[in-house]
Enzyme design. Structure first.
Site, short mmCIF file in Angstrom:
data_model
loop_
_atom_site.label_atom_id
_atom_site.label_comp_id
_atom_site.label_asym_id
_atom_site.label_seq_id
_atom_site.Cartn_x
_atom_site.Cartn_y
_atom_site.Cartn_z
N ASP A 1 0.84 -1.19 0.00
CA ASP A 1 0.00 0.00 0.00
C ASP A 1 0.88 1.25 0.00
O ASP A 1 1.91 1.26 0.67
CB ASP A 1 -0.83 -0.05 1.30
N ASP A 2 0.48 2.25 -0.72
CA ASP A 2 1.13 3.56 -0.57
C ASP A 2 2.65 3.56 -0.70
O ASP A 2 3.34 4.25 0.04
CB ASP A 2 0.78 4.17 0.80
N CYS B 1 -7.71 2.46 -1.23
CA CYS B 1 -7.66 1.12 -0.62
C CYS B 1 -8.74 0.17 -1.14
O CYS B 1 -8.43 -0.85 -1.75
CB CYS B 1 -7.80 1.25 0.90
N SER C 1 -8.17 -0.26 7.09
CA SER C 1 -6.85 0.36 7.28
C SER C 1 -6.51 0.48 8.77
O SER C 1 -7.40 0.64 9.61
CB SER C 1 -6.82 1.76 6.66
N LYS D 1 -4.69 -6.72 5.49
CA LYS D 1 -5.75 -5.70 5.43
C LYS D 1 -6.78 -6.05 4.35
O LYS D 1 -6.44 -6.12 3.18
CB LYS D 1 -5.07 -4.36 5.13
N HIS E 1 -10.45 -4.69 3.94
CA HIS E 1 -11.06 -3.42 3.49
C HIS E 1 -12.08 -3.57 2.37
O HIS E 1 -12.20 -2.70 1.50
CB HIS E 1 -9.97 -2.40 3.09
N HIS F 1 1.44 2.35 4.19
CA HIS F 1 0.40 3.27 4.65
C HIS F 1 0.75 3.69 6.08
O HIS F 1 1.23 2.88 6.86
CB HIS F 1 -0.93 2.51 4.62
#
Ligand SMILES: *[C@@H]1O[C@H](CO)[C@@H](O)[C@H](O)[C@H]1NC(C)=O
Ligand SMILES: *[C@@H]1O[C@H](CO)[C@@H](O)[C@H](O)[C@H]1NC(C)=O
Length: 311
Positions: free
Chosen positions: A44-45, A84, A162, A137, A139, A251
Site C-alpha cells: 500500500d502507498d 484502498c 486500514s 488488510k 477493506h 500506509h
C-alpha cells in the site's frame, strides 16, 4: 487457468508487478500439468523510489530487489484505483470499480462491502480445488457476509480495514502522532480529528476477534508466521493454494518495531520499508521451502504515495 491468470495480471496491477517465477509451469493447457500455487502480495502507498530495484539509493529492500532481479518485472502495470477498497475490489474481481460497484473506501461504520453478486478470484480458485487464504488488510466490508471467510477464503488473519481507522496499542508512527487507545472511563474522543479512537482496531482470525486493540508492533511478524503456516498446511494437504496478502505497509501509521533496534537511527520510513521487505522475504522463503517450482509469487503495489501524504 491461463485465462484466469492473465486476467489477474491485467487488472490488479500497478507501477511494478514483480512476478517471481517458478520455473517448471507452463500455460500449455495440458490437463495433466499441476495446478500452480499463487501468492499475491499487495503493498500500500509505496513510492517508485522506495524500491532499490527502481532507485539505487534505496538500500532497504534487499529481498524485493532480488525478486526483481530474478523474476519478471511489469513496469507499466496500473492499479485500477489509487485508493484502498477500490484497488482491492478490482484485484479480486478483475473488474473496474464502475462495474463492481466499489468506487470509494469503506468506513468503520460501513454496513456493506464488495457487492455480494461479485465473484472473487478466491471463489473461482476454490471451485477449482484450491485452498485459499487471506492475510492482512481486507477493506472490502467487515459485517456478516462481506467478511473474507464468506468471499472465497478458507482462512483469514488480519485487520478488517486500514490501520489508521481505529486506535491501536502501541500506536504507530505518524504525524501528528496518535495516542494509544483510551483506558478506563475517560473521554474516548481524541482531540485530534485525524486520530480515530471510537472503535479500537480489531485483529481477526477467521470470524473471531483475537485481539482488540491490535498491537501494531509485531503485527508483521505475526503475518509472516501465519503466512508460513498457511503455505505449509496447504502444501501438506496436497491441494494447490492461493495466498493473498494485503499489507498495511507503507500506509501510515508506520510500525515502530525496528526503530529502537536500528543502529543508524534510520528514519521510521526506512525502518518500515525494511520490515515490509523482511516480511515479503519470509513469505517467499516459506513458499520456496514447501512449494518451489510450482508457485507464482506476485508482488504489486496499489499506489504511488503522494508527496507528503497518503491515500
Ligand atoms: C451486481 O449488481 C449490480 C447492481 O445491479 C450490477 O451493476 C453489477 O453488474 C452486478 N455484478 C455482476 C457480477 O453481475
Ligand atoms: C506490543 O508488542 C511489542 C512487541 O511485540 C511489545 O514489546 C509491547 O509490549 C506490546 N505492547 C502492548 C501494549 O502490549
Amino acid at each position: 487457468m491461463a485465462w484466469l491468470f492473465l486476467k489477474v495480471l491485467l487488472v490488479g496491477v500497478s507501477f511494478l508487478g514483480c512476478l517471481y517465477p517458478l520455473v517448471d509451469f507452463c500455460f500449455s493447457g495440458e490437463t495433466r500439468a499441476p495446478k500452480p500455487n499463487f501468492v499475491i502480495i499487495l503493498a500500500d502507498d509505496m513510492g517508485w523510489g522506495d524500491l532499490g530495484a527502481n532507485w539505487a539509493e534505496t538500500k532497504d529492500t534487499a529481498n524485493l530487489d532480488q525478486m526483481a532481479a530474478e523474476g519478471m518485472r511489469f513496469v507499466d502495470f496500473h492499479a485500477a484505483a489509487s485508493t484502498c477498497s477500490p484497488s482491492r475490489a478490482a484485484l479480486l474481481t478483475g473488474r473496474l470499480g464502475l462495474r463492481n460497484g466499489v468506487t470509494h473506501n469503506f468506513a468503520v461504520t460501513s454496513v456493506g462491502g464488495l457487492p455480494l453478486n461479485e465473484t472473487t478470484l478466491a471463489e473461482v480458485l476454490k471451485q477449482a480445488g484450491y485452498v485459499t487464504g487471506m492475510i492482512g488488510k481486507w477493506h472490502l466490508g467487515h459485517h456478516s457476509s462481506y467478511h473474507p471467510n464468506f468471499r472465497g477464503f478458507d482462512y483469514y488473519f488480519g485487520i478488517p480495514y486500514s490501520h489508521d481507522m481505529g486506535c491501536t496499542d502501541s500506536p504507530g508512527y505518524n504525524l501528528p502522532p496518535c495516542p494509544a487507545c483510551p483506558r478506563g472511563e475517560g473521554p474516548s474522543r481524541s482531540p485530534d480529528r485525524d486520530c480515530y479512537t471510537d472503535v479500537a482496531l480489531p485483529l481477526y482470525e477467521n470470524l473471531r476477534i483475537v485481539e482488540q486493540p491490535v498491537n501494531l508492533s509485531g503485527l508483521a511478524h505475526r503475518y509472516a508466521e501465519k503466512a508460513t503456516q498457511f503455505i505449509q498446511r496447504a502444501s501438506a494437504s496436497g491441494r494447490p493454494f492461493l495466498l493473498y496478502v494485503g499489507l498495511a505497509h507503507m500506509h501510515v501509521p508506520l510500525t515502530r518495531t525496528q526503530l529502537s533496534a536500528d543502529p543508524q537511527g534510520r528514519a521510521p520510513y526506512a525502518a518500515g520499508l525494511r520490515e515490509m521487505d523482511g516480511l515479503v522475504g519470509q513469505i517467499k522463503d516459506g513458499a520456496d521451502r514447501t512449494a518451489k517450482g510450482n508457485t507464482f509469487l506476485w508482488f504489486t503495489v496499489i499506489v504511488f504515495r503522494r508527496a507528503g501524504g497518503s491515500l
